[in-house]
Design a protein around this motif. Structure first.
Motif, PDB file in Angstrom:
ATOM      1  N   ASN A  28      45.338  40.184  41.184  1.00 41.41           N
ATOM      2  CA  ASN A  28      44.067  39.478  41.061  1.00 41.41           C
ATOM      3  C   ASN A  28      43.694  38.850  42.407  1.00 41.41           C
ATOM      4  O   ASN A  28      44.348  37.918  42.873  1.00 41.41           O
ATOM      5  N   PRO A 214      36.960  44.949  41.855  1.00 40.71           N
ATOM      6  CA  PRO A 214      36.279  43.902  41.077  1.00 40.71           C
ATOM      7  C   PRO A 214      34.793  44.174  40.904  1.00 40.71           C
ATOM      8  O   PRO A 214      34.210  43.850  39.867  1.00 40.71           O
ATOM      9  N   ARG A 218      32.984  44.691  37.175  1.00 43.02           N
ATOM     10  CA  ARG A 218      31.900  43.833  36.693  1.00 43.02           C
ATOM     11  C   ARG A 218      30.728  44.637  36.155  1.00 43.02           C
ATOM     12  O   ARG A 218      29.772  44.094  35.631  1.00 43.02           O
TER      13      ARG A 218
END
Length: 308
Positions: A28, A214, A218
């Motif tokens: 992450n 990421p 999204r």
């Protein structure tokens, strides 16, 4: 021009970006991690690249004069490119902060990691040195004019000028003083700066790669409607105009060819870092860097063929 060199260099860039993307799939990447990487790139790696370019060549006699000429041309070119693309954005009615992003992406190229190795391979050590000087002109423009544009948002405040006093600009000033004074740093210091400079390109590309997963997760639309604008201007319009201007001034020879090739580089990697730090999002820069880098595999050899 050695097309194989272009292909291999872009493949290396792609592998580093892919490595960053694979890392982001397993870890992450928080805002804190991104902030640390930005600080390392802007305050340590990039200044080291600038100083390493100064330390690697003996600036005396004609070499110093030619370096000064290339640096001056670089400043004029990058400033002129920003103005030119700004005019295009006005004509196309691309307004506000998005217009500024299109201007920056269309005007600034990857003259560091891609431009310097290509120049050194094609023109030899002298070409690599002058390419580094040309890239120093980009650095000065980025860390003064571009940072101001990203911060200003249409209003002027004295506090905005603080961003002009930063590590890359300080490194450029120190480098010029060292070069003009003739001082030669100790071998240990040169080795130290060289090792730090080697971190710049990999860290920047790993950073860009980390931002891609990421973005896809999204669910945002990756390709924005105006993508064609910065890519076309960056890879074709500007280098062709520079080629025409140099021919009108009868500026020929390998130095002129080097300048044209530097203006044909894909979108600058550093724009992703700057957009992340000074704007609310960096996706526009990432998509433009990916698209222009891929297409440059075709456009750079085309521009080189026109120079023959």
């Amino acid at each position: 021009m050695d097309i194989q060199t272009v292909v291999s260099t872009i493949i290396v860039m792609g592998l580093m970006i892919a490595t960053g993307s694979l890392f982001a799939l397993r870890v992450n990447v928080t805002s804190e991690v991104k902030s640390v990487l930005i600080l390392l790139i802007l305050n340590i790696a990039v200044p080291a690249v600038i100083l390493n370019g100064v330390f690697s060549v003996d600036l005396t006699g004609d070499a110093l004069g030619e370096a000064g000429l290339i640096f001056g041309i670089s400043i004029v070119y990058h400033t002129g490119a920003l103005v030119f693309v700004k005019i295009l954005t006005v004509l196309l009615k691309i307004r506000s902060m998005f217009g500024k992003k299109m201007m920056i992406l269309g005007a600034l190229g990857n003259t560091g990691f891609l431009g310097i190795p290509l120049a050194a391979t094609i023109f030899g050590p002298a070409g690599g040195f002058l390419a580094a000087i040309f890239d120093a002109g980009l650095s000065l423009t980025v860390y003064t004019v571009v940072i101001y544009l990203l911060q200003a948002e249409g209003k002027f405040h004295i506090s905005q000028l603080k961003a002009v006093i930063n590590m890359p600009v300080i490194s450029i000033v120190i480098g010029m003083i060292v070069a003009l004074s003739g001082f030669r740093p100790p071998g240990m210091m040169i080795q130290f700066v060289e090792m730090l400079a080697a971190l710049a390109a990999p860290m920047a590309m790993l950073y860009v790669g980390m931002l891609l997963p990421p973005l896809i997760k999204r669910g945002r639309k990756v390709l924005f409607p105006m993508l064609w604008f910065p890519v076309t201007v960056r890879l074709l319009v500007i280098p062709l105009i520079v080629m025409l201007i140099l021919s009108l001034f009868s500026f020929t020879g390998w130095t002129a060819q080097l300048i044209v090739l530097q203006t044909a580089m894909p979108a600058a990697m550093i724009t992703a870092v700057l957009f992340s730090k000074f704007t609310s999002e960096e996706e526009t820069a990432i998509v433009t860097i990916f698209a222009s880098t891929l297409l440059s595999l075709v456009t750079i050899p085309f521009i080189a063929w026109l120079l023959i």
